[in-house]
Structures are given as structure tokens and as C-alpha cells.
Design a protein around this motif. Structure first.
Motif, short mmCIF file in Angstrom:
data_model
loop_
_atom_site.label_atom_id
_atom_site.label_comp_id
_atom_site.label_asym_id
_atom_site.label_seq_id
_atom_site.Cartn_x
_atom_site.Cartn_y
_atom_site.Cartn_z
N UNK A 144 21.02 -26.84 111.96
CA UNK A 144 21.43 -28.10 111.32
C UNK A 144 21.18 -28.11 109.82
N UNK A 145 20.73 -27.00 109.26
CA UNK A 145 20.49 -26.90 107.82
C UNK A 145 21.64 -26.17 107.14
N UNK A 146 21.82 -26.44 105.84
CA UNK A 146 22.83 -25.77 105.02
C UNK A 146 22.23 -25.53 103.64
N UNK A 147 22.96 -24.83 102.79
CA UNK A 147 22.48 -24.64 101.42
C UNK A 147 22.29 -25.99 100.72
N UNK A 148 23.10 -26.97 101.08
CA UNK A 148 23.00 -28.29 100.47
C UNK A 148 21.77 -29.06 100.93
N UNK A 149 21.30 -28.82 102.15
CA UNK A 149 20.18 -29.59 102.68
C UNK A 149 18.84 -28.88 102.57
N UNK A 150 18.85 -27.57 102.41
CA UNK A 150 17.59 -26.83 102.32
C UNK A 150 17.00 -26.94 100.91
N UNK A 151 15.68 -27.10 100.81
CA UNK A 151 15.06 -27.13 99.49
C UNK A 151 15.08 -25.75 98.85
N UNK A 152 15.18 -25.71 97.55
CA UNK A 152 15.17 -24.44 96.82
C UNK A 152 13.78 -23.82 96.90
N UNK A 153 13.72 -22.49 97.04
CA UNK A 153 12.42 -21.82 97.04
C UNK A 153 11.76 -21.91 95.68
N UNK A 154 10.44 -21.97 95.66
CA UNK A 154 9.71 -21.89 94.39
C UNK A 154 9.30 -20.47 94.09
N UNK A 155 9.27 -19.61 95.09
CA UNK A 155 8.96 -18.19 94.92
C UNK A 155 10.24 -17.48 94.50
N UNK A 156 10.25 -16.83 93.33
CA UNK A 156 11.48 -16.17 92.89
C UNK A 156 11.90 -15.00 93.77
N UNK A 157 11.03 -14.52 94.63
CA UNK A 157 11.39 -13.42 95.53
C UNK A 157 12.16 -13.90 96.76
N UNK A 158 12.13 -15.19 97.03
CA UNK A 158 12.82 -15.75 98.19
C UNK A 158 14.17 -16.29 97.74
N UNK A 159 15.21 -15.87 98.43
CA UNK A 159 16.56 -16.38 98.14
C UNK A 159 17.15 -16.97 99.41
N UNK A 160 18.10 -17.86 99.23
CA UNK A 160 18.84 -18.45 100.34
C UNK A 160 20.26 -17.95 100.27
N UNK A 161 20.84 -17.65 101.45
CA UNK A 161 22.20 -17.14 101.48
C UNK A 161 22.94 -17.74 102.68
N UNK A 162 24.15 -18.21 102.42
CA UNK A 162 25.02 -18.69 103.51
C UNK A 162 25.75 -17.49 104.09
N UNK A 163 25.74 -17.38 105.40
CA UNK A 163 26.39 -16.29 106.10
C UNK A 163 27.55 -16.88 106.90
#
Length: 187
Positions: free
Chosen positions: A101-120
Motif C-alpha cells: 500500500x506504499x508508493x514513492x509518493x507516500x514513503x518518507x525520504x531516507x535520511x541516510x544517503x546510502x538508502x535509495x527508493x525505487x519504483x519497480x
């Protein structure tokens, strides 16, 4: 109970099942070093992200599986779990699949620069399940078997293999669910 990544079994083949995976988001980290150590090295930043180390300070539910693949030769996008540029021969990308139920729009941005979010996007993959400890040699043997079965079925491999671990390290090794996933072109 931990949510599992959504998929539909499209066909059963000797040695594997063909699955259609729903679109999803992953949180990813690229780590260097031996592939059999990558999961442990990536766990802290990924667990930190879902535990609240993000711009909203919000926890995100843990889901299964934890995915891992070799990063070499793979393009890496800097937004969504987890793609990036080739990071060398000893680099792996480890990702946590985010809740459905999460998307790039609903997920909070990471504060750790090593963590990225990607839509598949929606994709097809051949999947072979096995139990036991996760070792590189076991993964490679199951991957070789899966690759041969996929080619024998006349399917076209469409990307790098991934391995999926569904269980925590404290679960007895003989009860653990592991999978090798090989992306294939739509049938």
C-alpha cells in the motif's frame, strides 16, 4: 505476520514457477565486498530506514523477502529500491520490498544517503524455492539449475538474477525459505 511481496503464479514448469509481480517499491543499499556478506552489511541502513530514520521519523512495516543481486553491469537509479550504476565486481544491491500500500509518493525520504527508493514496474520472473542456509555456493547451484530450466522452457532471460530471503536469521536453517528469481520477458 510479515507481509510478503505480491505476485501471481502464471504457469508451473519443471523446476520453477513463472510469476507476475505487481508494481512495488524497494528501499535499497549498494554494498561492496563478498556477496555472502552483503545482506548483513546492508541490514543496518535498511532497518534504520524502516525503523524511522527518514525525514518523517515514521516506521514502515517490514515485508518479505529481502532481495539481493550483483550490482556490476546494472544501471542504478537514485530513487527507488534499488538501482544504481555498476559498482564493481564485488558489489551487491540489497533491498527491502516496501508494503504493497506504499508508493514513492507516500514513503518518507531516507535520511541516510546510502538508502535509495525505487519504483519497480510489473514484471515476470521465474522462481525456484529452496530451504536451508543462505550460502553463495547454494545460490549459485540453484541459479544454474533455474537458468537451465528457464531456457529449456523456451523463456527469454530479461535481467540479472536476484535471490530472496524470507526469514530472519534466528529461524532454524532447515525451515528457512529462500528463492532464486530470474527476470524473464513476458510470455
Amino acid at each position: 505476520m510479515t507481509e510478503s511481496q505480491k505476485y501471481t503464479v502464471v504457469e508451473q514448469h519443471p523446476g520453477f514457477e513463472l510469476r507476475r509481480y505487481a508494481p512495488h517499491v524497494v528501499a535499497e543499499v549498494t554494498v561492496t565486498g563478498p556477496a555472502d556478506e552483503a545482506g548483513n552489511r546492508a541490514f543496518r541502513p535498511l532497518a534504520g530506514y524502516i525503523g524511522g530514520r527518514n525525514v518523517a521519523g515514521r516506521s514502515v512495516a517490514m515485508t518479505a523477502p529481502v532481495l539481493q543481486e550483483k550490482a556490476a553491469g546494472r544501471p542504478i537509479a537514485m530513487t527507488a529500491p534499488v538501482l544504481q550504476q555498476a559498482a564493481g565486481p564485488d558489489a551487491s544491491v540489497v533491498g527491502f520490498v516496501m508494503p504493497a500500500d506504499e508508493s514513492l509518493a507516500t514513503l518518507p525520504a531516507p535520511t541516510d544517503p546510502d538508502v535509495t527508493l525505487r519504483a519497480v514496474p510489473e514484471a515476470f520472473a521465474a522462481a525456484a524455492q529452496y530451504s536451508g542456509r543462505w550460502t553463495l555456493s547454494s545460490y549459485e547451484q540453484h541459479l544454474a539449475d533455474l537458468d537451465a530450466a528457464v531456457r529449456a522452457a523456451g523463456l527469454e532471460v530479461a535481467g540479472p538474477a536476484r535471490w530472496a530471503r524470507y526469514d530472519p536469521p534466528w529461524k532454524p536453517w532447515f525451515l528457512r525459505r529462500n528463492e532464486v528469481l530470474l527476470p524473464v520477458a513476458a510470455p
